[in-house]
Design a protein around this motif. Structure first.
Motif, short mmCIF file in Angstrom:
data_model
loop_
_atom_site.label_atom_id
_atom_site.label_comp_id
_atom_site.label_asym_id
_atom_site.label_seq_id
_atom_site.Cartn_x
_atom_site.Cartn_y
_atom_site.Cartn_z
N TRP A 1 0.83 -1.20 0.00
CA TRP A 1 0.00 0.00 0.00
C TRP A 1 0.87 1.25 0.00
N ASN A 2 0.58 2.15 -0.92
CA ASN A 2 1.43 3.28 -1.26
C ASN A 2 1.73 4.27 -0.15
N GLU A 3 0.65 4.73 0.49
CA GLU A 3 0.83 5.89 1.37
C GLU A 3 1.69 5.60 2.58
N GLU A 4 2.01 4.37 2.78
CA GLU A 4 2.72 4.07 4.01
C GLU A 4 4.24 4.09 3.84
N GLN B 1 -1.19 0.37 -7.20
CA GLN B 1 -0.24 0.84 -6.20
C GLN B 1 1.15 1.00 -6.82
#
Lengths: 736, 643
Positions: B597-600, B640
Motif C-alpha cells: 500500500w502506497n501511502e505508508e 499501487q
C-alpha cells in the motif's frame, strides 16, 4: 485496505433469521386497515391447488359442479361423520348459499369456490357468504375446511361462523354472533372489531379448518392439519359456516366433506366419545335398577303435577302404578288459578287464591304486590275482568293466552331444543331445526281473528297426533282432517268450568287447552301484526279506564303501606313505576315499557304464585325435573346436557337403552322398542309419537292437548336420563 | 460356587438354635442317590412354603449353595433342577435378608444360565425365581443389565421379533407391556429403531401399529408410549421428520400430553419427549410452536405447587411439590428445543408471561436438573440478536449464568459456556459486565479442559470477546491464556479448536496499534505458528484463516517487517496467490495488498522487493482472472505500483 479487518467478523456464533416480526398487530376498533398495495395478479392455476396434501379440492378450473359420484361420496362421508343427524330435518351444510351472501362475493364450482369481486378499497368493501344450512346440534362435533387458492391483493380473509341475519358486508368475527380467524394477522375475532392474537397467519396454499364442538360450545381452528387450540368459547347455537374476503383476487375453496379432510377430525370425535363414555362408566350407581326407575317415574310425575297436567299425571300414575302425592282437587285448583293468571285475569286469580288458600297472600305480601301490579298491567291491556266487564266489544286478540300452562318450554333458556311452537310442525321440533322467527313472537303468538272459525273443532288434536306419529310431514294439514273423535273428558270439563273469557262474547264454550293449542299452530306473524294495530287502552272503554285509574291509586296506597311495614323495596318501586309508565304513552303496546303487556310476562307471575301455593301445601316448589334441568345452565356441573349427547352415545349397544325403556309405561315402551331408539336424533319424537298413539285414550288425549309441552318434557327426560347416566348401569355388568 | 459349599459346615457350628428337622432337609441334599435327593428337595419345597422361619433356618444351614450346585449340574435330572429352582424361588419370597443371602451366593448368573435350557418348565421356574428376586428392593438392577448396550444384547437375541407379535395381543396389559418394551429398546438406539420400521405383524408394519395406538380414544399411557417409540424411530432417522405419522400424529399427540388435562407425570414425559422429537428439525419446531397454543400451555408448568393447593389440600400439595421440579425442567427443555432455530418462535417464548424471570430463577434453583434445563433454554434463546440486546439485558441474565459456571459439572459447563459465547458477542450489552466479573480467567481455564466441547466453547468465547475489543482486554486475554496455552491450542487435534484459536488470533490482531503491540511482544512465536500451519496438512478453511492472520499482520506499521524479513513466509504467500482455490488466492492477495500500500512508510522498498520476487507478474495474470473478486483485487494492487 481495511478489507482484511472487515472480514474478521467471525463472531456471531449462530446465524439468526432476520425476518421482521409478524405479530402482534393492533388495529383500531371496528376498523379494517386501508389497503396499501397495488393489486396483484391473481393466480388461478388449478394445478397448484392439486399439489400434495390430502385436502386439495377440485383439481382444476375445469371442475364444475360436483358430479353424482362426488355427491355420493359427500353423502357417505357426512353420514359417517354425523350419524346422529337426521338430514331430512336438519340438512348439513354442503355448499355456500348463493342467496345468503354479499354481492361482492362470487361463487363457482358447485358453490364451493368463493372469489372476491368488489373494489376492495377498505373495510367497507368486505363481503361474506354463509353456508346453505346452519350446523345441526346433533352433529356433536362439526368440521369444515377452507383452502386458500389465492390470497389476492392483501389476503384479508376471514374464516369462521355466523348466525343467520348477521351483516354480510363484513368479515366474520366483527359483529355480534359472528366469529372469525383472519389470515393477514392470524388473529381471532370474537364478535368484535378488535382481534386477539390467536394463531399463525395464513395465505395461498394453506388449508384452514374450523371445528365446532357443540358439546362444550367451543371452536378451534386447524392449519394444514394442525390444531391451533381453542379460539372461542360459549358459542351460541345454529351457526353457519362463513367465509369473508376483502381484497381483489382472493379465492378460497370450501370442503364440507366432499374431500377427505387434512385434519383428522374423526380422531378428535373418537376422543370425545371415549371421554363421555368413560365418565358414564365411572358414574357410581346402585345395583337395584328399580330405584332408578322409580326415581325417574317420580320425576316425570312430579313435573306433570307441578304444572297441573292433572289428567296426564293421573294417566301416568295409572300406567306406572304409582301414586300422586298431591290430591286431585288441589292440582285442579292450582291449574285453575294458573289458567286465570295466564289468561290475564289476575283479579279473578287473586280472588280464587284467597278463597282456596286463605292466608296465603296475606303471608306473602311481595307476591300479592306482584300480582296486583300485574293486574294493573292487564287492565291497561284490557284483559282483566274488572275492566273487561265494561267492555262493549271484545278486544280482538291481544289478550288471549295459549291455554295450557305451558311453562315447561321456557325452562331451558333459549337453547335450541326449546322452540318451534308457532307455525312449525311439532314433529320438526326435535330441537335441531332453526327457529324461523324470534322466540317471543313465535312461542306465544296471540290469537288471530281467523281463529274463531276453527274454534269449534276443539277436539281435533287427537287425530292430529295420529297423523303425526305416522307421517310427520302431514302434520301441517291436521286441522282440516281432524274433526272427530272424543277428547279427554276431563279436559272438556275443565274447559267448561273455566272458560277463557277472552274470546267469548257469546256464552258458548269453545275454549280448552286443546283448542288453544290448535290456534297456536295456525297463527303466524302477519296475523299478529294485524291485531296489534287495533289495540286500545282498557279495551277502549271509558268506564274501564276510570276503574283502572282508581285501581292504580289503590295500588299506590298498597305500595306505601308495604313500605311502612317492611321498609323500602326497590323491586316494588321499579315494578310500580314500570306499570304506571304505560299510561304515559298514547300507544302503550308500542312504547319503551310496552314489553310488560306481552302475555309472556304473565309466566313469571304465574310460576311464583304456583310455587307459593305448593310451598304452602308442603310440596316442593320446584319439581325435581326442573332442578335437574336448571343445572344445565351451570355448565360446570352438567356440561354435556344438550342434544349433542346423542352423538356421543352413538354406537352404544342398544341394550343400554333398555333401562330407559323400562322406566316408561308399558305401551310406550313397546312402541319405542320397535325402533332403534338411537337410530337418529328423532329419539324423543319416537317417544311422543308412541305415547300419542297408545291405547290409553286418556293419556293420548292429554298428551295431545299439551303436545308441545310434553314434547319438550320428553326431550328433557331424555337428557336427564343421560345426565344421571341412568342409561348405562349395564355397562358395568358388561365389563365384568 | 465351590467355596460356598465349603463354607457351609463352618456356619453350622456357629448356630446352636437350628432345629434338627431343618438339618435333616439339608442333609438329604447330599445323598448319593439322585432319587432320594429329588425327594428331599420336594419335601423341602413343601416345608418352606409360607414358613419364614424354616426358610431362614435352611439358609443358615447352607441349603442355598447346595441347591445352586444341583441346579447347575449337567448331570442332574431336569426334574431335580426344576425343583431346586422352585425351592430357591420360595426362599426368595421370604424376608429381604433371604434375598441378600441368595444374591451373596451368586444366584443370578446360575438362574440366567438356566434360561438356556431346552426345558420349558425349568425355564419357567428360573424366570419366576428371577422375577421374585428382581422385584425386591435390595436387588441392584445392574446385576441384570451390566453394560450400556443391553439394548443391543436383547436385540441380538431376537427381542424385537418376539415382542412384536405381543403388540396385537387381545390383552391390553400384554399390548401395553410390549409397547413399553419397544419404547425402551428403541430409545436413542438407531440400530433397533431402524429395524423396527420394517418389522410387520399380521401384515401390518410396526409404525402403522404404533400410529393406531396413538389414536385419541386409546388410554393415555398407550398414546404416550407409542409416541415415544415413534419419536425414537424418527430421531434415529428410521422415519423421516416430514412423514405424516410424525407431523400429523406423533407431534400433535405429544402436544396434547402437555395439556392441563393430563396428569403431571404425563405432562413431564410428554414435554420431554416432544423436546427430543423436535430438537434438531426447524420445521417440526415451527409446527409445534403453533399447535394448540403450546408455548402458552407450557407456562402453566411453572405454576406448581399452586397457591390454591397449598391451602386446600395437603395431599395435593405434596404431589405438586414432588413434580414441581420435573415440570419446570421439562418445560425449559421444550422451550429450548422450540427456540433452537427460529427467531419468531424465540420471540414468542420470551413474550410468554414472566419468561425471563423464570429462567433467571431456574438458573439458581437447587435442583441441578432444573438448572441445566434452564441453561439450555437460555442458550437456545441467546441465539437471538434482538433478545441479547433487550430482554437478556433487562434481566441481567449474565449474573446467574456466571454463577452457574462456577464449579459446575461438565454437562452444565458445556451449555453454560456456549451461552456465554453468545452473550459475549460484540453487540451484546452484557459483554462489559461479564468481562468485569472475571470471565477471562474462567474461559482460559476452560480451554485447558479435557473435554473437547469445553475447549471449543472456551476459545470460542475468547474469540468473541476479542472481537473489536480494546487493547486492555486483548492484553488480558493474552496474559490469561499464556503463550504456551495459545500454541498448545494451535496444535490441538480438533479442527474446531484450531479454527477458533486462529479466529482469536485474528481478532487480537486488528487495528494497527494492537497489531504492532502484540507482534512486538509475541511476533516470533506467532510467525512460527503461522509457518507451521501453512506447511501442515490442514483444510482450506484453516489455511484461509491463517492467511487472513498474515494479512492482518501485514496491516501493522512495524509488524509488516516481520513478514518482509521472512522470505519463507513471502514465498508461501506467493505460492497461495497461484493456488487452485480462489479463497486462498484472495486471502494471499489481502496480504500483498497490505504490504504494497502506497501511502505508508517504506512502501517503495516493499514494492520493489515483491516485484523482484515475481509478484507483479502474478498480479498481471490474476487481473485477467475470470473471478471478479480476484480480478478487482489484482487491479487495485497493480495501481499501487503505478502511483
Amino acid at each position: 485496505m481495511r478489507e482484511a479487518a472487515a472480514r474478521e467478523r467471525d463472531g456471531l456464533r449462530f446465524p439468526s433469521g432476520g425476518a421482521a416480526p409478524l405479530w402482534p398487530r393492533s388495529r383500531p376498533i371496528g376498523w379494517r386497515r386501508e389497503p396499501g398495495l397495488a393489486p396483484r395478479p391473481v393466480t388461478q392455476s388449478g394445478s397448484k391447488m392439486a399439489e400434495a396434501g390430502a385436502g386439495s379440492l377440485h383439481g382444476g378450473d375445469a371442475a364444475a359442479a360436483p358430479g353424482p359420484a362426488e355427491e355420493q361420496e359427500l353423502s357417505r362421508r357426512l353420514r359417517r361423520l354425523y350419524p346422529a343427524v337426521n338430514q331430512d330435518e336438519t340438512p348439513l351444510p354442503r355448499s355456500w348459499s348463493p342467496k345468503d351472501k354479499y354481492n361482492y362475493i362470487g361463487l363457482s364450482q358447485g358453490n364451493l369456490r368463493v372469489h372476491y369481486k368488489g373494489h376492495g378499497k377498505n373495510h367497507k368493501d368486505a363481503a361474506s357468504v354463509r353456508a346453505t344450512h346452519p350446523i345441526p346440534a346433533a352433529c356433536g362435533i362439526y368440521y369444515f375446511e377452507v383452502k386458500i387458492v389465492s390470497k389476492g391483493r392483501d389476503g384479508y380473509m376471514g374464516i369462521g361462523l355466523s348466525a343467520q341475519g348477521v351483516n354480510m358486508n363484513r368479515l366474520p368475527g366483527w359483529d355480534k354472533h359472528s366469529y372469525g380467524y383472519h389470515g393477514d394477522d392470524g388473529h381471532s375475532f370474537c364478535s368484535s372489531g378488535t382481534g386477539q392474537p390467536y394463531g399463525p397467519t395464513f395465505t395461498t396454499g394453506d388449508v384452514i379448518g374450523c371445528c365446532v364442538n357443540l358439546i362444550n360450545n367451543t371452536c378451534f381452528y386447524t392449519k394444514n392439519g394442525h390444531s391451533l387450540g381453542i379460539a372461542f368459547t360459549d358459542l351460541p347455537s345454529n351457526l353457519y359456516p362463513t367465509v369473508g374476503l376483502q381484497t381483489p383476487g382472493e379465492i378460497v375453496d370450501a370442503n364440507f366433506g366432499q374431500q377427505p379432510f387434512v385434519f383428522d377430525i374423526e380422531d378428535y370425535m373418537r376422543e370425545w366419545r371415549a371421554k363421555i363414555q368413560s365418565t358414564i362408566k365411572r358414574f357410581p350407581i346402585g345395583d337395584r335398577l328399580g330405584e332408578w326407575q322409580a326415581m325417574l317415574q317420580n320425576m316425570v310425575s312430579s313435573y306433570l303435577v307441578h304444572h297441573g297436567y292433572c289428567s296426564t299425571a293421573t294417566a301416568f300414575a295409572r300406567v306406572t302404578d304409582t301414586t300422586i302425592q298431591e290430591e286431585q282437587t288441589s292440582i285442579k285448583n292450582r291449574q285453575r288459578i294458573q289458567k286465570l293468571v295466564l289468561a290475564g285475569r289476575v283479579g279473578e286469580a287473586i280472588e280464587a287464591t284467597q278463597q282456596l288458600y286463605p292466608g296465603l297472600l296475606e303471608h306473602n305480601p311481595n307476591l300479592l304486590f306482584m300480582l296486583k301490579c300485574r293486574q294493573f298491567v292487564e287492565m291497561v291491556n284490557g284483559t282483566d275482568s274488572e275492566v273487561r266487564c265494561f267492555s262493549a266489544r271484545s278486544p280482538r286478540s291481544q289478550d288471549s293466552y295459549p291455554g295450557s300452562p305451558s311453562l315447561s318450554p321456557r325452562h331451558g333458556s333459549n337453547n335450541s331444543h326449546v322452540h318451534s311452537t308457532g307455525a312449525d310442525s311439532p314433529t320438526c321440533s326435535n330441537g335441531v331445526m332453526s327457529t324461523k322467527s324470534k322466540q317471543s313472537h313465535s312461542k306465544y303468538p296471540t290469537l288471530s281473528s281467523s281463529s274463531s272459525s276453527s274454534s269449534s273443532s276443539s277436539p281435533s288434536s287427537v287425530n292430529y297426533s295420529e297423523s303425526n306419529s305416522t307421517d310427520s310431514t302431514k302434520s301441517q294439514q291436521h286441522s282440516s282432517t281432524s274433526n272427530q273423535e272424543t277428547s279427554d273428558s276431563e279436559m272438556e270439563m275443565e274447559a267448561e268450568h273455566y272458560p277463557n273469557g277472552v274470546l267469548e262474547n257469546s256464552s258458548t264454550r269453545i275454549m280448552n287447552g286443546t283448542y288453544k293449542h290448535e290456534e297456536i299452530l295456525q297463527t303466524d306473524e302477519s296475523s299478529m301484526e294485524d291485531s296489534c294495530s287495533q289495540r286500545q287502552l282498557c279495551g277502549g272503554n271509558h268506564a274501564a279506564t276510570e276503574r283502572m285509574i282508581q285501581f292504580g291509586r289503590e295500588l299506590q296506597m298498597l305500595s306505601e303501606q308495604l313500605c311502612r311495614e317492611y321498609g323500602k323495596n326497590t323491586v316494588h318501586k321499579k315494578m310500580l313505576q314500570d306499570a304506571f309508565s304505560l299510561l304515559a304513552y298514547s300507544d302503550p303496546w308500542n312504547c319503551p315499557v310496552g314489553q310488560q303487556l306481552d302475555p309472556i310476562q304473565r309466566e313469571p307471575v304465574c310460576a311464583a304464585l304456583n310455587s307459593a301455593i305448593l310451598e304452602s301445601q308442603n310440596l316442593p316448589k320446584q319439581p325435581p325435573l326442573m332442578l335437574a334441568l336448571g343445572q344445565r345452565a351451570e355448565r360446570a356441573s352438567c356440561p354435556y346436557l344438550n342434544e349433542s349427547y346423542l352423538f356421543l352415545l352413538w354406537g352404544f349397544p342398544s341394550r343400554q337403552v333398555t333401562l330407559l325403556l323400562d322406566s316408561l309405561p308399558m305401551p310406550l315402551r313397546e312402541k319405542v322398542q320397535k325402533r332403534n331408539p338411537l337410530e337418529n336424533s328423532k329419539f324423543a319424537t319416537a317417544f311422543i309419537c308412541a305415547g300419542i298413539s297408545s291405547q290409553q285414550s286418556n293419556f293420548k288425549a292429554t298428551a295431545v292437548s299439551h303436545q308441545t309441552s310434553v314434547f319438550h318434557l320428553f326431550w328433557k327426560i331424555v337428557f336427564i336420563l343421560q345426565s344421571v347416566k341412568i342409561l348405562l348401569p349395564h355397562l358395568h355388568s358388561e365389563k365384568g | 460356587m465351590a467355596s460356598c459349599v465349603l463354607e457351609a459346615p463352618l456356619r453350622m457350628s456357629v448356630l446352636s438354635e437350628v432345629t434338627a428337622s431343618s438339618r435333616h432337609y439339608v442333609d438329604r441334599l447330599f445323598d448319593l442317590d439322585p432319587q432320594k435327593v429329588l425327594q428331599g428337595v420336594i419335601d423341602m419345597k413343601n416345608a418352606v412354603i409360607g414358613n419364614n422361619k424354616q426358610k431362614a433356618n435352611l439358609i443358615v444351614l447352607g441349603a442355598v449353595p447346595r441347591l445352586l450346585y444341583l441346579l447347575q449340574q449337567e448331570t442332574s435330572s431336569t426334574e431335580l433342577r426344576t425343583e431346586c429352582a422352585v425351592v430357591l424361588g420360595s426362599l426368595a419370597m421370604g424376608t429381604e435378608n433371604n434375598v441378600k443371602s441368595l444374591l451373596d451366593c451368586h444366584i443370578i448368573p446360575a438362574l440366567l444360565q438356566g434360561l438356556l435350557s431346552p426345558d420349558l418348565k425349568f425355564i419357567e421356574a428360573c424366570l419366576r425365581c428371577l422375577r421374585t428376586i428382581f422385584i425386591s428392593p435390595v436387588t441392584p438392577e445392574d446385576l441384570l443389565y451390566t453394560g450400556p448396550d443391553h439394548q443391543t444384547i436383547l436385540f441380538n437375541h431376537g427381542a424385537v421379533q418376539n415382542i412384536a407379535h405381543l403388540l396385537v395381543s387381545t390383552s391390553y396389559k400384554v399390548r401395553m407391556q410390549a409397547l413399553k418394551c419397544f419404547s425402551v429398546l428403541a430409545f436413542e438406539n438407531p440400530q433397533v429403531s431402524m429395524t423396527l420400521v420394517n418389522v410387520s405383524v399380521d401384515g401390518e408394519l410396526l409404525p402403522q401399529i404404533f400410529v393406531k395406538m396413538l389414536q385419541r380414544d386409546k388410554p393415555i399411557e398407550m398414546q404416550l408410549t407409542s409416541a415415544k417409540c415413534l419419536t425414537s424411530m424418527c430421531r434415529a432417522g428410521a422415519i423421516r421428520t416430514d412423514d405424516s405419522c410424525i407431523v400429523l400424529k406423533t407431534l400433535p399427540c405429544l402436544v396434547r400430553m402437555c395439556s392441563k388435562e393430563r396428569l403431571l407425570e404425563e405432562r413431564v414425559e410428554g414435554a420431554e419427549t416432544l423436546a427430543y422429537l423436535i430438537e434438531t428439525d426447524v420445521e417440526l419446531q415451527r409446527i409445534a410452536s403453533i399447535t394448540d397454543h403450546l408455548i402458552v400451555m407450557l407456562a402453566d408448568y411453572f405454576k406448581y405447587p399452586s397457591s390454591v393447593s397449598a391451602i386446600t389440600d395437603i395431599k395435593r400439595l405434596d404431589h405438586d411439590l414432588k413434580h414441581a421440579h420435573e415440570l419446570r425442567q421439562a418445560a425449559f427443555k421444550l422451550y429450548a428445543s422450540l427456540g433452537a432455530n427460529d427467531e419468531d418462535i424465540r420471540k414468542k417464548i420470551i413474550e410468554t408471561e414472566n419468561m425471563m424471570d423464570r429462567i433467571v430463577n431456574g438458573l439458581s434453583e437447587s435442583s441441578i436438573k432444573v438448572r441445566l434445563a434452564a441453561v439450555r433454554c437460555l442458550h437456545s434463546l441467546s441465539r437471538s440478536v434482538q433478545q441479547l440486546r433487550t430482554s437478556f439485558q433487562d434481566h441481567a441474565v449474565w449474573k446467574p449464568l456466571m454463577k452457574v459456571l462456577q464449579n459446575a459439572p461438565n454437562e452444565m459447563l458445556v451449555v453454560a459456556s456456549s451461552t456465554l459465547c453468545n452473550l459475549l458477542l460484540e453487540f451484546s450489552p452484557s459483554k462489559e459486565p461479564i468481562l468485569e466479573s472475571g470471565a477471562i480467567e474462567l474461559l482460559c481455564s476452560l480451554t485447558q479442559s479435557e473435554n473437547l466441547a469445553l475447549r471449543v466453547n472456551g476459545i470460542w468465547a475468547l474469540m468473541n470477546m476479542a472481537f473489536q475489543a480494546e487493547q486492555k482486554i486483548k492484553s488480558d486475554i493474552l496474559r490469561g491464556l499464556s503463550t504456551e496455552q495459545l500454541f498448545q491450542l494451535l496444535s490441538d487435534s480438533d479442527v474446531n479448536v484450531l479454527m477458533k484459536t486462529l479466529g482469536l488470533l485474528r481478532n487480537l490482531l486488528s487495528t494497527r496499534p494492537h497489531i504492532d503491540h502484540i507482534m512486538s511482544t509475541h511476533g516470533k512465536q506467532i510467525m512460527q505458528a503461522v509457518t507451521l500451519i501453512l506447511e501442515g496438512e490442514h483444510n482450506i478453511e484453516v489455511k484461509e484463516q491463517t492467511l487472513c492472520i498474515l494479512a492482518n499482520i501485514a496491516d501493522g506499521t512495524t509488524a509488516k517487517e516481520l513478514i518482509m524479513t521472512n522470505d519463507d513466509i513471502l514465498q508461501k504467500i506467493k505460492y497461495y496467490m497461484s493456488h487452485s482455490n480462489a479463497k486462498l488466492q484472495l486471502a494471499a492477495m489481502f496480504c500483498i495488498s497490505n504490504l504494497i500500500w502506497n501511502e505508508e512508510e517504506g512502501s517503495q522498498e516493499r514494492q520493489d522487493k515483491l516485484r523482484d520476487m515475481g509478484i507483479v507478474d502474478i498480479l498481471h495474470k490474476l487481473s485477467q482472472s475470470s473471478d471478479p473478486n480476484l480480478c478487482d483485487k489484482a487491479k487495485t494492487a497493480l495501481q499501487q505500483y503505478l502511483a
